[in-house]
Structure formats: C-alpha cells, structure tokens
Design an enzyme around this catalytic site. Structure first.
Site, mmCIF file in Angstrom:
data_model
loop_
_atom_site.group_PDB
_atom_site.id
_atom_site.type_symbol
_atom_site.label_atom_id
_atom_site.label_comp_id
_atom_site.label_asym_id
_atom_site.label_seq_id
_atom_site.Cartn_x
_atom_site.Cartn_y
_atom_site.Cartn_z
ATOM 1 N N TRP A 167 98.925 8.703 -36.389
ATOM 2 C CA TRP A 167 99.098 8.848 -37.844
ATOM 3 C C TRP A 167 98.314 7.821 -38.654
ATOM 4 C CZ3 TRP A 167 101.569 11.717 -41.588
ATOM 5 C CH2 TRP A 167 101.758 11.087 -42.830
ATOM 6 N N ASN A 218 97.891 6.614 -42.945
ATOM 7 C CA ASN A 218 97.931 6.814 -44.397
ATOM 8 C C ASN A 218 97.023 5.813 -45.089
ATOM 9 O OD1 ASN A 218 100.827 5.726 -43.626
ATOM 10 N ND2 ASN A 218 100.683 5.139 -45.745
ATOM 11 N N ASP A 219 97.458 5.108 -46.086
ATOM 12 C CA ASP A 219 96.564 4.385 -47.006
ATOM 13 C C ASP A 219 95.419 3.594 -46.370
ATOM 14 O OD1 ASP A 219 98.946 4.998 -48.213
ATOM 15 O OD2 ASP A 219 99.466 2.952 -48.728
ATOM 16 N N ARG A 273 105.262 -4.513 -53.355
ATOM 17 C CA ARG A 273 104.343 -4.260 -52.240
ATOM 18 C C ARG A 273 102.887 -4.032 -52.651
ATOM 19 N NH1 ARG A 273 107.836 0.025 -52.532
ATOM 20 N NH2 ARG A 273 107.011 2.081 -53.053
HETATM 21 C C1 FRU Z 1 101.634 4.397 -50.178
HETATM 22 C C2 FRU Z 1 102.661 3.600 -49.399
HETATM 23 C C3 FRU Z 1 102.572 2.140 -49.778
HETATM 24 C C4 FRU Z 1 103.109 1.451 -48.564
HETATM 25 C C5 FRU Z 1 102.626 2.332 -47.456
HETATM 26 C C6 FRU Z 1 103.562 2.471 -46.285
HETATM 27 O O1 FRU Z 1 101.237 5.572 -49.578
HETATM 28 O O2 FRU Z 1 103.968 4.113 -49.628
HETATM 29 O O3 FRU Z 1 103.219 1.798 -50.968
HETATM 30 O O4 FRU Z 1 102.623 0.146 -48.457
HETATM 31 O O5 FRU Z 1 102.414 3.619 -48.001
HETATM 32 O O6 FRU Z 1 102.974 3.134 -45.210
#
Ligand code: FRU
Length: 495
Positions: A36, A38-39, A167
């Site tokens: 996986w 994400n960011d 965060r």
């Molecule tokens: C954004 C988010 C961030 C966090 C991360 C966790 O997509 O929710 O705020 O740091 O993903 O995976």
C-alpha cells in the site's frame, strides 16, 4: 541502529516487490515497491538525485500501521526503489509513522520530520490518539531517529488545539536562514488551522503563530500543508477532509485546496486573495512540492482518493500511485499545472490529424489507441455559428468497457466517467468541472498510463485526474459528437 521491524519490512519488500512484473505496474507513475501507498513524503533533491518517500504498508495492499517507503530518480519519471526508510518502531510512533517532509542539513545529512502516532492504550476513548512531531537523520538511505523525539508535542500547541489532529509537518527554509515547519491542527471550532514553528538548527523547535485559519470554510480538518512562493505570489496547498461542494468548485469528500495570496515572512502574515481546487478529477490528494535545482516548482500528489480506495481489489500486489510530476505557475491569479518537460523525452511515434469531422457515428483513427498515450485534442464547432450539444472521447475502450470524457458546450462542463471502466464497486466514478471559454475551442491534453488518466484543460488551467483499473486489453480510443464538430489531434505513444 536499524530495528528488527524495519529489517523485516526491507526483507519483505525486496522478496515480494521484485516479483511484481513491470507490465503489472504503470509505465511512468510511481507505485509502492509492494503493498500500500498513500501520501508523498519527504520529497526533495538530495545529493544529485530526487528522493520521494511515501506513506507505506508493505505487507498488504491496504492502509495499516504506516511506514515510509522510498524511491529515487534522476528525472522524476524513472524511479528506483530504495529500502523502506522508517518503521513504526518506537513508543511514540508505534501506531504509525505518518506524513512529513525533509531538509538537507548544513553538514550534508538529510533531516526527516514526520508525525508519530500513538494510541494511548484506551481504545474506547475516541480521542485516545496522540500525534507528535518527530525527527530522523540520515545519509539518504538509512535514518536514525533522534534521541529527543518527539520534538513537538501537545505542549507546543496553542490553546484549544487538539493533540489528536496535529500532523503532516512541512519544513521550509526562511530567508534569514532559519528553518520553519508548518503543520495542520484542529482548533476548538472543529475545523483546522495551520501552525508555524521555527528552529535555528532543525532539532529544537519553537511555536510561532497560527498562519491560516480554516474557520469551517473549506471542509473540516486540513491535511498535508505545503507553503511556497510562486511567480511573485504565496501559495498554501492543503487537502481538506469533509468538503461540501460549492457549485463546480469543491466536490464533496476529501478534496484539494489552493489558497493564493501575499506573504510578509518577517511577520508570518499571509493574506489570502484567491482560492481554488488543485485537481477537479476523482483521484488526487495530499500533494507535496519541491524546487528543482533549475528553479521550477514541481508538485506530485497521491493519485488516489480516500473516498474511492475500494476501486482496487485488496488482493492486488500493489495499491496507490503517484501523479505525474507537474510544474506549477500562477497566471491571472490561478494555479496552472503542466507535466514536467522531462516527460516530453518519453514520447515517440507522433501522429497528427487536423480538421477531422466528428459526428454521431463513433470514429476511430488509425494509430490513435493505446494505454500509454499523450494526446492533445482541440475541438470546435464545424460551423462557428452552429453550436453542438456534446463531444465524447472514450478511451481504455473495448466493447461496453470504457472511461469517457464528455464536453457539453452549452453548460461548458467537462465530465469524466469511469463507471464502465470494469469497476465492480459502487463508489465515486464521475466528476464534472466547469471549463471557461471553450465554446469556440476546447483544448485538452490527455495523458494515459496503464492505470490512470490525467486531463490538462486549457494549458493546465484545470486538471482532472483519475485512477482506472480497466483490463489492459481495452485500448481503443473513439470520438463522437452530438452536432457537427471538427477536431485536431496530436498523439504520441509513451516509452
Ligand atoms: C493524508 C493522511 C495524513 C496522514 C497520513 C496517514 O492522506 O491522512 O494526514 O499523515 O495520511 O497515512
């Protein structure tokens, strides 16, 4: 010392990631080595190469306890995997190494700042999660977590700020040589604020001020801020949760927001002038930018949206992609985006058509097909005095399967629709965006990779991005119109 947890992840990603065939990944978009993503995190140019870290769970193709994955590139398009950089292996980040950024230190080491997440052991309490800011320092491959972590905790919050939503630090360099970090936080009004901290050495941090307040204007909690100067203006990028739509401008759910204004850095005084969505498609979130060595501001986003993750089956060997790197500019108070010029070197087999008539009958053009394509299309009414009612391009098409974009000049809207893309999930599949001044001529550039499309409208004035997981055998492209339309096409294959 590299922890056993990080070593296990590194062994796992090498074993499983290298077994994913190249054709099962996009041709020119970054995916996680395995599992996986994400960011984008820690995006930087360091020791002669671009580094991109990412939110990562290597063991499954779904979100879980976050790590940082890592890849490097010379041109932002061809990426090589590096071992996972950070694992949730300390008490203060045991429930997730969340998003953050990087900065080169004067001694040549790379400093990472990220959000450490810890559940306080009382899961039944809804606000039991604690988010703090932590540091790690390294040579660009291995990173040592700082012994004084966390460097920012709830004591560094202004009154009313929530320690649960605190965060995504983005470090920046101030003109006077100091470091600053901007962070997203939830204040007492339940929406969000961007906080600014400063540091002389990158290790010891001090709260300065609230830089921007959401005051429940754009969604609720903002995530992943970025803040930079661009073409004489100052830009704040954030990704708000819980958006409400405003006409065509902000679609509901997890969105993207760009605030453009002026900035007095000495007093940390940001004055908003304009706002807009960053991307008008379905899948674009949490972008991060860098300044390239030759001075271009380049942005990469997560080419997925939290509200539509179900489009990828959990059995898939990887989930999540990064967008194309896009060069940013401000023109007439708006954010413009264009694929970076390095991308042009990937194009070959140019095909051009001019003044092609398109009508009710579906039209296929010789050489215009494929799933790795860069195609510019210009559309106008055949007779300037007689408007048409609809123009449609279908791509990734085979039989009934396709993704389409549809322009309606009378409403001046462009719609992307992937409900026939082979998806079996009732999730978000369509989005519309308003296109200014396109009745006489619509100009779009469509970049297809195996699992995505990015549509740059009117020279990058607006962009619509979507992931699509259609079988690769669907590679036809067709054109159709209600009314009489003439179009010009320039099409390239990629790689
Ligand atoms: C954004 C988010 C961030 C966090 C991360 C966790 O997509 O929710 O705020 O740091 O993903 O995976």
């Amino acid at each position: 010392m590299i922890s056993q947890k990080l070593l296990d992840a590194r062994r796992f990603e090498e074993d499983t990631g290298n077994r994913i065939a190249a054709y099962a990944r996009p041709g020119f978009h970054l995916t996680p080595w395995t599992g996986w993503m994400n960011d984008p995190n820690g995006f930087c140019f360091f020791q002669g190469q671009y580094h991109l870290f990412y939110q990562y769970y290597p063991f499954k193709s779904r979100w879980d306890n976050m790590y940082w994955g890592h890849a490097v590139s010379n041109d932002l398009l061809h990426w090589e995997y590096r071992p996972a950089a950070l694992a949730p292996d300390r008490y203060y980040d045991q429930d997730g190494v969340f998003s953050g950024s990087s900065m080169e230190l004067p001694d040549g080491r790379l400093l990472l700042m990220y959000t450490g997440v810890r559940l306080d052991g009382q899961a039944e309490r809804p606000y039991g999660e604690i988010q703090t800011q932590c540091l790690a320092v390294g040579d660009g491959i291995d990173f040592e977590k700082y012994e004084k972590n966390p460097v920012l905790n709830e004591n560094a919050l202004p009154a009313g700020g929530s320690r649960r939503d605190f965060r995504d630090p983005k470090m920046i360099r101030l003109k006077d040589g100091r470091y600053a970090a901007i962070l997203a936080n939830r204040p007492a009004d339940g929406s969000s604020q961007i906080l600014l901290y400063t540091s002389i050495d990158g290790f010891s941090w001090k709260y300065e001020t609230v830089l921007v307040e959401n005051r429940n204007r754009f969604g609720k909690m903002w995530e992943c801020p970025d803040f930079f100067e661009l073409d004489g203006k100052q830009v704040l990028l954030v990704s708000p949760q819980d958006m409400l739509p405003e006409g065509f401008e902000y679609h509901s759910g997890n969105g993207t927001l760009c605030l453009i204004g002026s900035y007095d850095e000495e007093h940390f005084d940001f004055r908003e002038e304009n706002n807009q969505a960053v991307d008008y498609g379905i899948d674009f979130y949490a972008p991060q930018t860098i300044l390239t060595p030759d001075g271009r501001r380049v942005m990469i986003g997560w080419m997925q949206n939290w509200d539509a993750c179900a489009i990828r089956e959990p059995e898939a060997p990887w989930a999540g992609q990064m967008s194309l790197p896009r060069e940013l500019h401000i023109r007439d108070g708006r954010l413009y985006q264009q694929p970076i010029r390095e991308f042009d070197a990937l194009r070959h087999d140019k095909i051009e058509y001019t003044n092609v008539e398109v009508g009710e009958e579906k039209l296929y053009l010789e050489g215009v097909s494929g799933r790795m394509v860069d195609m510019e299309v210009r559309v106008r009414p055949k007779n300037p005095d007689v408007s048409y009612s609809k123009f449609v391009i279908r791509f990734a098409e085979e039989g009934e399967t396709c993704t389409s974009i549809r322009f309606r000049p009378r409403e001046s809207t462009l719609k992307i629709d992937r409900k026939f893309s082979g998806t079996r999930r009732a999730i978000l599949h369509q989005r519309r965006c308003f296109v200014e001044d396109a009745q006489n001529e619509l100009r779009i550039r469509i970049i297809l990779d195996r699992y995505s499309c990015e549509i740059f409208i009117d020279g990058g004035r607006k962009v619509m991005t979507s992931a699509l997981y259609t079988d690769q055998s669907a590679e036809k492209i067709s054109f159709r119109a209600d009314g009489e339309v003439v179009m010009d096409i320039t099409k390239y294959s990629i790689q």
